[in-house]
Enzyme design. Structure first.
Site, PDB file in Angstrom:
ATOM      1  N   CYS A 193      24.939  49.038  15.810  1.00 48.69           N
ATOM      2  CA  CYS A 193      25.213  47.648  16.189  1.00 48.69           C
ATOM      3  C   CYS A 193      26.651  47.470  16.649  1.00 48.69           C
ATOM      4  O   CYS A 193      26.914  46.937  17.712  1.00 48.69           O
ATOM      5  CB  CYS A 193      24.945  46.723  15.014  1.00 48.69           C
ATOM      6  SG  CYS A 193      23.226  46.690  14.574  1.00 48.69           S
ATOM      7  N   HIS A 194      27.596  47.890  15.821  1.00 53.04           N
ATOM      8  CA  HIS A 194      28.995  47.673  16.174  1.00 53.04           C
ATOM      9  C   HIS A 194      29.837  48.925  15.979  1.00 53.04           C
ATOM     10  O   HIS A 194      31.054  48.850  15.844  1.00 53.04           O
ATOM     11  CB  HIS A 194      29.564  46.490  15.385  1.00 53.04           C
ATOM     12  CG  HIS A 194      28.772  45.234  15.584  1.00 53.04           C
ATOM     13  ND1 HIS A 194      27.823  44.820  14.688  1.00 53.04           N
ATOM     14  CD2 HIS A 194      28.734  44.349  16.598  1.00 53.04           C
ATOM     15  CE1 HIS A 194      27.252  43.718  15.140  1.00 53.04           C
ATOM     16  NE2 HIS A 194      27.780  43.408  16.294  1.00 53.04           N
ATOM     17  N   GLY A 195      29.157  50.089  15.903  1.00 51.13           N
ATOM     18  CA  GLY A 195      29.878  51.355  15.975  1.00 51.13           C
ATOM     19  C   GLY A 195      30.645  51.758  14.730  1.00 51.13           C
ATOM     20  O   GLY A 195      31.766  52.238  14.835  1.00 51.13           O
ATOM     21  N   PRO A 210      34.172  48.922  12.492  1.00 53.99           N
ATOM     22  CA  PRO A 210      34.520  47.623  11.915  1.00 53.99           C
ATOM     23  C   PRO A 210      34.084  47.405  10.465  1.00 53.99           C
ATOM     24  O   PRO A 210      34.529  46.448   9.847  1.00 53.99           O
ATOM     25  CB  PRO A 210      33.791  46.639  12.834  1.00 53.99           C
ATOM     26  CG  PRO A 210      32.635  47.391  13.382  1.00 53.99           C
ATOM     27  CD  PRO A 210      33.074  48.825  13.471  1.00 53.99           C
TER      28      PRO A 210
END
Lengths: 490, 189
Positions: free
Chosen positions: B152-154, B167
């Site tokens: 999703c956001h690495g 993150p």
């Protein structure tokens, strides 16, 4: 205006009888037939009527869909497919409902920007604006709840991301989350309550809409000139037939666009992932909300830094809610007494910048935050080789070439050479070239979004020199007819 | 009754009236609270939902280098049978450099014999960023540090489930679990 004399005269014995018991025809006549309305309203003012139609369409199609939909995790997805394939005209009802949500938000955003441009939030219409903000908030809540019902991948995981935001609240976050979900995670109980509330909220919206129209009819409509009605005879025309026809024409044009989407492009605004049944073990690679929530999603993701003891995650949540909350304060943040931006040359430019910022925030919300905004300006990624020499010293060597493939080949050769020399722990990785990413753009735009409300509007009202407003609506209309510059700019 | 004899105008006893107001408001507030409590509490987890919140799992079936993914109360958990290289990689890290410093042993639970079995790692399957489910050996993608990768956001997790890059603020949490026998664990929410 509620102050105006009622002109309704009951025509026959029945209406006379009814009028002395429940003067409902009188109310309708005074509100929507003989209601004095400024004569200079343009097409931006037709979106109120369009929105009423949107709400009616959503409620009618929604009630019908609820007759065929099953709020159960084992059957929800299949029941939606059954609506699409087997229920007579089910495909039509569902396409209208899903496209209708998008059209509803399209209309409400135009309606809100119109209010912002013509100063519809200013005295004496603050309560009218506040009720509109309440409606907008309820619309977002309703759309969010409704998006879970088809029980596709995006339904489940999108809702999961949003509900997890509540977990960021200190101390009580986890309890609130468990209370909202009715368990440790999104399950059948969550789907059932979302369905129940999704059915409830539109009727609450309808209730607030009645208050919104009431609050509109006390001071009467604003208008593009921003000066109040001074002479009802000269400045206004009756709502019917002048604005019933104007609104009616706009509604027809709006419905044509609506129909094009329903019949030719029903899925263009949706996500293919939502046609895969929800699976809690597999997350779609790119979770995005529906387009109408993208700017707020971009603001949420733009906050990647802590401020003091407040963590980035919580700050992002605060920023997202504040971006809607600040709308409620607008009547008191905008200090200018001049309503219409036609007569505010500086504020007008900031307004168009604000519209552009809103659209670009939507673009940021749809994009991967780490992707470059301008791919062509992004330099080549560097190749980094890490190794430990036989004598134990660690080292890294970076290869940077114009073309990534050259850097890779150089790095690869170096890696093999090091292995041949007996080095251990030789790894080859990429180092992404620094560039202007969507995250950076979203951070700048988020800053501008809040600055517009909290700095620009309060200060401009005090510092800007407005142009001369017309004496009256009547005079402005006549001046416009003669081709004077004042009104013709629109 | 009041009709039978004309009442003479008398002064209002303000104290009596205040008492009635306060008593009436207090009773109404208490009543509102009593009504609100069940209306709000009904949204909390139901008995059957709570009852379905633990699971016993036979870990001997997990192949080396692979992982088992289980759902308990709708929440995903990973049970990973780590290779020797993965255990070494998890141990061979300067903990002070980690975003959320924890040693690999901190993240294990003792066997009934009080020894540790570093081959089996049990973690939550929910990314600590925004709740996506990271991909891992089951999907053939393990990220830069050999553990899990959240698409999703690495966020990249290592072979101990610790956050290394991206993150996510903290490591994948270790659930509340215990070894019932050396080959069976019980995870409770």
């Amino acid at each position: 205006m509620s102050g105006h004399e009622s002109t309704y005269k009951p025509g026959n014995a029945f209406t006379k009888w009814l009028d002395s018991r429940l003067p409902i025809i009188r109310l309708a006549s005074d509100s929507f037939i003989d209601f004095p309305t400024p004569k200079n309203l343009n097409y931006w003012y037709t979106f109120g009527g369009i929105l009423a139609i949107c709400l009616a369409i959503q409620i009618i199609t929604g009630v019908i869909l609820a007759m065929h939909y099953t709020p159960d995790v084992t059957q929800a997805f299949a029941s939606v497919e059954r609506i699409m394939r087997d229920v007579p005209f089910g495909w039509l009802m569902r396409n209208i409902h899903t496209v209708g949500a998008s059209m509803f938000f399209l209309a409400v955003y135009i309606h809100m920007f119109r209010g912002l441009y013509y100063g519809s939030h200013k005295a004496p219409r603050e309560v009218l604006w506040l009720l509109g903000c309440v409606i907008f908030f309820l619309m977002i809540a309703t759309a969010f709840l409704g998006y879970m019902l088809p029980w596709g991948q995006m339904s489940l995981h999108g809702a999961n991301v949003i509900v997890n935001l509540f977990g960021a609240i200190p101390l009580v976050g986890e309890s609130i989350k468990a209370w909202l979900l009715g368990g440790p995670s999104i399950g059948n109980q969550t789907l059932q309550r979302f369905f129940s509330l999704h059915y409830l909220l539109p009727f609450m919206i309808a209730g607030v809409v009645i208050l919104h129209i009431w609050a509109l009819h006390v001071p009467g409509n604003g208008n593009p000139e921003g000066v109040e009605v001074k002479d009802v005879e000269k400045d206004t025309v009756p709502f019917h037939p002048y604005y019933t026809v104007k609104d009616g024409f706009a509604i027809v044009v709006f419905l044509i666009i609506f129909a094009v989407l329903v019949f030719y492009l029903p899925n263009v605004l949706g996500h293919a992932d939502n046609y895969i049944e929800a699976n809690p073990l597999i997350t779609p690679s790119h979770i995005v909300p529906e387009w109408y929530m993208l700017p707020f999603y971009a603001i949420l993701r733009a906050i990647t830094f802590d401020i003091g003891p407040i963590q980035a995650k919580l700050l992002g949540v605060i920023a997202m809610f504040a971006s809607i909350g600040v709308l409620f304060l607008l009547p008191w943040l905008d200090t200018s007494k001049v309503k219409s931006m036609r007569y505010r040359p500086v504020a007008r430019q900031f307004f168009f910048a604000f519209v552009a910022a809103g659209l670009m925030l939507g673009w940021c919300g749809a994009s991967n935050p780490d992707d470059p905004v301008f791919p062509s300006l992004k330099g080549a990624d560097a190749i980094v080789v890490e190794f430990t020499d036989p004598d134990g010293t660690k080292g890294t060597v970076t290869f940077k070439e114009k073309r990534e493939i050259d850097a890779y080949e150089a790095g690869d050769a170096f890696q093999e050479q090091k292995i041949a020399e007996g080095a251990t722990g030789v790894t080859l990785g990429t180092q992404t070239a620094k560039t202007f990413t969507f995250l950076h753009l979203a951070q700048i735009l988020t800053g501008f979004y809040f600055a517009y409300f909290l700095i620009i509007l309060p200060l401009l009202g005090l510092r800007e020199t407005p142009k001369d407003e017309p004496e009256s609506i009547h005079k402005a209309v006549l001046a416009g007819k003669r081709g004077s510059a004042a009104a013709a700019t629109e | 009754m009041s009709d039978s004899q004309p009442t003479k105008p008398e002064s209002v006893d303000e104290e009596r009236r205040d008492f009635i107001h306060i008593a009436a408001i207090a009773t109404t507030a208490a009543g509102a609270g009593l009504v609100a409590y069940p209306l709000i509490d009904q949204m909390n987890a139901a008995g059957d939902t709570k009852a379905a919140s633990s699971l016993e799992i036979d870990i001997s079936k997990v192949e080396v280098g692979g992982e088992l993914r289980v759902l308990i109360g709708g929440k995903p958990f990973f049970i990973r049978h780590r290779t020797a290289a993965e255990i070494t990689a998890a141990d061979d890290v300067d903990i002070s450099l980690l975003p959320d410093p924890e040693s690999d042993t901190d993240r294990l639970r003792p066997l009934p014999s009080n020894d540790f079995n570093p081959a089996i790692l049990v973690t939550s399957g929910t990314c600590t960023h925004l709740g996506c489910v990271p991909v891992g050996p089951s999907q053939g993608l393990v990220g830069d540090f050999g553990g899990w990768y959240c698409p999703c956001h690495g966020s990249h997790y290592d072979t101990s489930g610790r956050i290394r890059k991206g993150p996510a603020p903290t490591n994948l949490p270790i659930p509340n679990y215990e070894y019932v026998t050396p080959s069976v664990i019980k995870i409770s929410l």
